[in-house]
Design a protein around this motif. Structure first.
Motif, PDB file in Angstrom:
ATOM      1  N   MET A   1       0.816  -1.200   0.000  1.00  0.00           N
ATOM      2  CA  MET A   1       0.000   0.000   0.000  1.00  0.00           C
ATOM      3  C   MET A   1       0.857   1.260   0.000  1.00  0.00           C
ATOM      4  N   ASP A   2       2.019   1.195   0.652  1.00  0.00           N
ATOM      5  CA  ASP A   2       2.911   2.361   0.641  1.00  0.00           C
ATOM      6  C   ASP A   2       3.361   2.686  -0.782  1.00  0.00           C
ATOM      7  N   ASP A   3       3.652   1.650  -1.566  1.00  0.00           N
ATOM      8  CA  ASP A   3       4.046   1.879  -2.960  1.00  0.00           C
ATOM      9  C   ASP A   3       2.912   2.554  -3.727  1.00  0.00           C
TER      10      ASP A   3
ATOM     11  N   LYS B   1       0.472   4.384  -2.582  1.00  0.00           N
ATOM     12  CA  LYS B   1       0.296   5.768  -2.124  1.00  0.00           C
ATOM     13  C   LYS B   1       1.354   6.691  -2.731  1.00  0.00           C
ATOM     14  N   ARG B   2       2.589   6.207  -2.824  1.00  0.00           N
ATOM     15  CA  ARG B   2       3.663   7.011  -3.404  1.00  0.00           C
ATOM     16  C   ARG B   2       3.411   7.249  -4.897  1.00  0.00           C
TER      17      ARG B   2
END
Length: 128
Positions: free
Chosen positions: A1-3, A5-6
């Protein structure tokens, strides 16, 4: 999910720079939706297109812009847009996301012209 979002944050920044709100979708290696953002003012009709551009980029491991060039009358993939229950988008703005030489997902952008969507998708992919 961090990827995801980025990737979306980079796409939103480029879209804001252009002054054209976008729908931005990120899918995983299986073509499943991971995240989607509809920027304020982005077209409702572009939601589905952005998601399907991401699906298409992952399904064929190629940019939708390139697939679109090959899907013109007389070209080898003419008619491909009717496959996969018509989920295949042949407009610019879908780009595979690669890590260590492997396609692990894709981003799809819709809301502007093809050139705008492509530029936003390229910015997004660069952030991955």
């Amino acid at each position: 999910m961090d990827d995801a979002k980025r990737v979306i944050a980079a796409a939103e920044a480029e879209s804001s720079t252009q002054g054209q709100p976008s729908n931005i979708a990120v899918v995983d290696a299986g073509g499943n939706l991971v995240a989607h953002v509809r920027m304020d003012g982005a077209w409702l009709g572009s939601i589905d297109i952005s998601i399907n551009k991401a699906f298409t980029a992952r399904a064929f491991d190629t940019a939708t812009k390139d697939l679109g060039d090959l899907a013109q009358p007389g070209e080898q993939f003419y008619g491909i847009h009717a496959s996969n229950d018509s989920r295949v988008m042949i407009f610019a703005g879908g780009i595979p996301l690669e890590r260590d030489g492997q396609v692990v997902g894709a981003v799809g952008v819709s809301g502007g012209t093809g050139d705008q969507d492509q530029a936003v998708a390229e910015a997004a992919a660069s952030a991955f």
